[in-house]
Design an enzyme around this catalytic site. Structure first.
Site, mmCIF file in Angstrom:
data_model
loop_
_atom_site.group_PDB
_atom_site.id
_atom_site.type_symbol
_atom_site.label_atom_id
_atom_site.label_comp_id
_atom_site.label_asym_id
_atom_site.label_seq_id
_atom_site.Cartn_x
_atom_site.Cartn_y
_atom_site.Cartn_z
ATOM 1 N N VAL A 162 0.831 -1.209 0.000
ATOM 2 C CA VAL A 162 0.000 0.000 0.000
ATOM 3 C C VAL A 162 0.869 1.264 0.000
ATOM 4 O O VAL A 162 0.617 2.204 -0.768
ATOM 5 C CB VAL A 162 -0.962 -0.003 1.222
ATOM 6 N N ASP A 222 -9.931 -11.021 9.564
ATOM 7 C CA ASP A 222 -9.815 -9.749 8.839
ATOM 8 C C ASP A 222 -11.213 -9.181 8.558
ATOM 9 O O ASP A 222 -11.476 -7.988 8.792
ATOM 10 C CB ASP A 222 -9.053 -10.001 7.520
ATOM 11 N N GLY A 226 -0.939 -9.069 -4.116
ATOM 12 C CA GLY A 226 -0.910 -8.021 -3.073
ATOM 13 C C GLY A 226 -2.228 -7.886 -2.333
ATOM 14 O O GLY A 226 -2.457 -6.891 -1.651
ATOM 15 N N LYS A 237 -13.121 -5.693 10.049
ATOM 16 C CA LYS A 237 -13.781 -4.683 9.206
ATOM 17 C C LYS A 237 -15.256 -4.530 9.588
ATOM 18 O O LYS A 237 -15.800 -3.426 9.610
ATOM 19 C CB LYS A 237 -13.653 -5.078 7.735
HETATM 20 P P1 NAP Z 1 3.179 -4.884 3.629
HETATM 21 O O1 NAP Z 1 3.304 -5.021 2.153
HETATM 22 O O2 NAP Z 1 3.552 -6.020 4.490
HETATM 23 O O3 NAP Z 1 3.998 -3.575 4.070
HETATM 24 C C1 NAP Z 1 4.233 -3.232 5.410
HETATM 25 C C2 NAP Z 1 5.263 -2.103 5.452
HETATM 26 O O4 NAP Z 1 5.403 -1.654 6.796
HETATM 27 C C3 NAP Z 1 6.654 -2.509 4.970
HETATM 28 O O5 NAP Z 1 7.251 -1.453 4.293
HETATM 29 C C4 NAP Z 1 7.405 -2.786 6.272
HETATM 30 O O6 NAP Z 1 8.797 -2.513 6.185
HETATM 31 C C5 NAP Z 1 6.771 -1.768 7.186
HETATM 32 N N1 NAP Z 1 6.767 -2.208 8.595
HETATM 33 C C6 NAP Z 1 6.075 -3.239 9.113
HETATM 34 N N2 NAP Z 1 6.319 -3.334 10.439
HETATM 35 C C7 NAP Z 1 7.190 -2.353 10.734
HETATM 36 C C8 NAP Z 1 7.833 -1.936 11.923
HETATM 37 N N3 NAP Z 1 7.634 -2.550 13.091
HETATM 38 N N4 NAP Z 1 8.666 -0.872 11.872
HETATM 39 C C9 NAP Z 1 8.880 -0.237 10.700
HETATM 40 N N5 NAP Z 1 8.317 -0.584 9.536
HETATM 41 C C10 NAP Z 1 7.463 -1.630 9.556
HETATM 42 O O7 NAP Z 1 1.660 -4.532 4.028
HETATM 43 P P2 NAP Z 1 0.515 -3.869 3.111
HETATM 44 O O8 NAP Z 1 -0.176 -4.928 2.314
HETATM 45 O O9 NAP Z 1 1.045 -2.674 2.420
HETATM 46 O O10 NAP Z 1 -0.540 -3.444 4.234
HETATM 47 C C11 NAP Z 1 -0.276 -2.369 5.094
HETATM 48 C C12 NAP Z 1 -1.522 -2.053 5.924
HETATM 49 O O11 NAP Z 1 -2.600 -1.763 5.052
HETATM 50 C C13 NAP Z 1 -2.010 -3.207 6.808
HETATM 51 O O12 NAP Z 1 -2.608 -2.677 7.975
HETATM 52 C C14 NAP Z 1 -3.088 -3.859 5.950
HETATM 53 O O13 NAP Z 1 -4.054 -4.543 6.727
HETATM 54 C C15 NAP Z 1 -3.694 -2.633 5.312
HETATM 55 N N6 NAP Z 1 -4.398 -2.883 4.059
HETATM 56 C C16 NAP Z 1 -3.805 -3.598 3.059
HETATM 57 C C17 NAP Z 1 -4.486 -3.799 1.882
HETATM 58 C C18 NAP Z 1 -3.894 -4.600 0.747
HETATM 59 O O14 NAP Z 1 -4.639 -4.890 -0.216
HETATM 60 N N7 NAP Z 1 -2.624 -4.960 0.781
HETATM 61 C C19 NAP Z 1 -5.777 -3.264 1.717
HETATM 62 C C20 NAP Z 1 -6.338 -2.510 2.749
HETATM 63 C C21 NAP Z 1 -5.648 -2.325 3.929
HETATM 64 P P3 NAP Z 1 9.765 -3.383 5.224
HETATM 65 O O15 NAP Z 1 9.375 -2.974 3.829
HETATM 66 O O16 NAP Z 1 11.134 -2.977 5.576
HETATM 67 O O17 NAP Z 1 9.426 -4.816 5.506
HETATM 68 N N1 HSE Z 2 -6.098 -8.587 3.070
HETATM 69 C C1 HSE Z 2 -7.225 -7.764 2.888
HETATM 70 C C2 HSE Z 2 -8.221 -8.428 1.963
HETATM 71 C C3 HSE Z 2 -6.793 -6.432 2.308
HETATM 72 O O1 HSE Z 2 -7.851 -9.393 1.295
HETATM 73 O O2 HSE Z 2 -9.372 -8.002 1.914
HETATM 74 C C4 HSE Z 2 -7.850 -5.383 2.380
HETATM 75 O O3 HSE Z 2 -8.081 -4.985 3.703
#
Ligand code: NAP
Ligand code: HSE
Length: 430
Positions: A16, A202, A188, A206
Site C-alpha cells: 500500500v 480480517d 498483493g 472490518k
Molecule cells: P506490507 O506489504 O507487508 O507492508 C508493510 C510495510 O510496513 C513494509 O514497508 C514494512 O517494512 C513496514 N513495517 C512493518 N512493520 C514495521 C515496523 N515494526 N517498523 C517499521 N516498519 C514496519 O503490508 P501492506 O499490504 O502494504 O498493508 C499495510 C496495511 O494496510 C495493513 O494494515 C493492511 O491490513 C492494510 N491494508 C492492506 C491492503 C492490501 O490490499 N494490501 C488493503 C487494505 C488495507 P519493510 O518494507 O522494511 O518490511
Molecule cells: N487482506 C485484505 C483483503 C486487504 O484481502 O481483503 C484489504 O483490507
C-alpha cells in the site's frame, strides 16, 4: 491560487505504501489543481531502509520512527505498516503531537479504536481510516456522512478480497485452495501473514469498524464471532454450485430487538442474489436503511493502488477541497474534449425485417464487411415470405456502423426501418 505544500510522513512502504507514493508522483499535479494542496512524500519508516525499492527515493527511508513522528515539517502521518505493536504507540505519538493520522489498519482500529479516537479528540486532531475496510469502496465516508441519519438496520457484505478471490477461483474449478491463496498473495491482496484473511478475522475486524459507525455503537473485534474458509473444502463449493448457490465469506451485522448482532462465516448464497455475483477481489456492502432503502456498494476490496486511492482520499478530506475542485476553480478544469456519439466505438444489436430470399443475408453481411465491421452472431427467423434477421456486431466504429445501417436500410429486400440498440460493455460507454 497558490498551493499549500503538505508533507506526508509514511509509516510503512509495502504494497500500500508504495502505491501511495506512486499515486502522489503520478497524480500530484491533478491533486494540486483540484484541491489546492501540493502533497509531498517523506520521511518513510520501514524495517529495512537498505533494501532497494524502485520508485522510492532511498534518502527518504528510515528505520527511526522519530524521523517521521517528531519532524515538525510532517503535516499528516499515513500509517500503512499494519499490526498493533509498535503501531499503536506510533499513532499515539503522532496524535498527541497534534498531527492528523490516516490509517489502513483494521486490526488496530477494531481493537484500539476507542483509545485512538479519544487521543485524537484530546489533541483536537483527526484520525481517518477509509482504507481500513473495503479498500477502494468509500463505504466509511458514505456511512459517516451520506447515511449518517439513515437508520441503518443491517450491514451485510463480502469484506475480504483475498478469500473472495480464492472462492471465485475455486468455484471456477481452476485453482486449488493453496494455489488460489498463493495467487492472492502475489497480487498483493493478502495480509503479510494471510492467516487472518482465511480464518475470517480480517473480515470480522472490518465488520466491527463498519457496524460501529452504522449503529452508532462501539463494536470491537472481540464482539464479532468469526469463522473462515480455512476449513472449507473445494468439494462443498462444487456441491453448492450444483445446488444453485455460491459460497461466500459473509459478514453480517444487524439490529435485532434493539441490540447489535454481528458475525462472519462462509455461507451459501442463492445464485440469483446480488452478493453471489461479486467475484475476484471485489468487495460488496449491502446497507439496509430505514429511510434510504437498500444501497449496495461494490468495488475492489484489496490491492495496492485500490487501497492507496482510499488513503489519498482521507488525506484530502483532512485538508479539505474547498480551495479547489473544478466546479469553482478554473485552474482545475482539465478541459477534456467532449466526444460526439460517432467518435467512439461500440458494439451493436440490429434487427431487420427482410424478404426471405437467397442472398439477402450475404448482401447485408457484405455491407458490414465493407465498413470493416465484424458480425458476432446472426439469427434468422422465417415468417412466411418475410424473415427477421437479428445481428450482433463486435465492437467497432459507431460512425461506420451508422453508415452501414443507412446502406442496409436502402436495400430492396429490407422492408422496415432497422431496429438498432447498443450492446453494453463492449466499447466506450457500451
Ligand atoms: P506490507 O506489504 O507487508 O507492508 C508493510 C510495510 O510496513 C513494509 O514497508 C514494512 O517494512 C513496514 N513495517 C512493518 N512493520 C514495521 C515496523 N515494526 N517498523 C517499521 N516498519 C514496519 O503490508 P501492506 O499490504 O502494504 O498493508 C499495510 C496495511 O494496510 C495493513 O494494515 C493492511 O491490513 C492494510 N491494508 C492492506 C491492503 C492490501 O490490499 N494490501 C488493503 C487494505 C488495507 P519493510 O518494507 O522494511 O518490511
Ligand atoms: N487482506 C485484505 C483483503 C486487504 O484481502 O481483503 C484489504 O483490507
Amino acid at each position: 491560487m497558490s498551493a499549500d505544500s503538505v508533507r506526508i510522513g509514511l509509516l510503512g512502504c509495502g504494497t500500500v505504501g508504495r502505491a501511495v507514493v506512486r499515486m502522489l508522483d503520478e497524480h500530484g499535479d491533478t491533486i494540486e489543481r483540484a484541491s489546492g494542496h501540493r502533497l509531498e512524500i517523506g520521511p518513510i519508516l520501514v524495517r529495512t531502509p537498505g533494501r532497494s525499492r524502485p520508485g522510492i527515493d532511498p534518502g527518504l527511508l528510515t528505520d527511526d520512527p522519530a524521523r517521521v513522528l517528531d519532524d515538525p515539517g510532517v503535516g499528516i502521518v499515513v500509517e500503512v505498516m499494519g499490526g498493533i505493536d509498535p503501531t499503536l504507540d506510533y499513532l499515539r505519538r503522532a496524535l498527541e503531537s497534534g498531527k492528523p493520522v490516516v490509517t489502513a489498519n483494521k486490526q488496530l482500529l477494531s481493537r484500539e479504536g476507542p483509545r485512538l479516537f479519544e487521543m485524537a479528540e484530546r489533541s483536537g486532531t483527526e484520525l481517518r481510516f477509509e482504507a481500513s475496510a473495503c479498500a477502494a469502496i468509500p463505504v466509511i465516508k458514505v456511512l459517516r456522512e451520506s447515511l449518517l441519519a439513515a437508520e441503518i438496520r443491517a450491514v451485510t457484505g463480502i469484506l475480504n478480497g483475498t478469500t473472495n478471490y480464492m472462492l471465485t477461483e475455486m468455484a471456477r474449478g481452476g485453482l486449488s485452495y493453496e494455489a488460489s491463496l498463493a495467487a492472492a498473495q502475489r497480487r498483493g491482496y493478502a495480509e503479510a501473514d494471510p492467516t487472518e484473511d482465511v480464518n475470517g478475522a480480517d473480515a470480522a475486524a472490518k465488520l466491527a469498524i463498519l457496524s460501529s459507525i452504522a449503529f452508532h455503537t462501539r463494536v470491537r473485534f472481540d464482539d464479532v464471532p468469526f469463522a473462515g474458509i480455512d476449513e472449507l473444502s473445494a468439494e462443498d463449493v462444487a456441491h453448492a454450485a450444483e445446488l444453485g448457490f455460491a459460497v461466500k465469506l459473509l459478514a453480517d451485522a444487524r439490529l435485532v430487538d434493539g441490540g447489535v448482532s454481528a458475525s462472519v462465516a462462509p455461507m451459501l448464497v442463492p445464485l440469483g442474489h446480488r452478493l453471489a455475483a461479486i467475484s475476484g477481489a471485489d468487495n460488496a456492502v449491502l446497507l439496509e436503511s430505514g429511510t434510504a432503502g437498500e444501497i449496495m456498494l461494490v468495488g475492489p476490496g484489496a490491492g495496492g493502488s485500490e487501497t492507496a486511492s482510499a488513503v489519498v482520499s482521507d488525506v484530502l478530506s483532512i485538508l479539505g477541497t474547498h480551495r479547489g475542485s473544478f466546479l469553482h476553480n478554473a485552474l482545475a478544469d482539465a478541459g477534456r474534449p467532449l466526444l460526439g456519439e460517432d467518435q467512439v466505438e461500440s458494439a451493436y444489436y440490429l434487427r431487420l425485417s427482410v424478404a426471405d430470399r437467397p442472398g439477402v443475408l450475404a448482401s447485408v453481411a457484405s455491407i458490414f464487411g465493407e465498413e470493416e465491421l465484424s458480425i458476432r452472431t446472426v439469427v434468422q427467423k422465417g415468417e412466411g415470405s418475410e424473415a427477421r434477421l437479428v445481428l450482433v456486431l463486435h465492437r467497432g466504429s459507431s460512425a461506420a456502423f451508422r453508415r452501414a445501417v443507412r446502406r442496409v436500410a436502402l436495400l430492396d429486400d429490407v422492408h422496415e426501418t432497422p431496429v438498432v440498440l447498443r450492446v453494453l460493455g463492449a466499447g466506450a460507454g457500451g
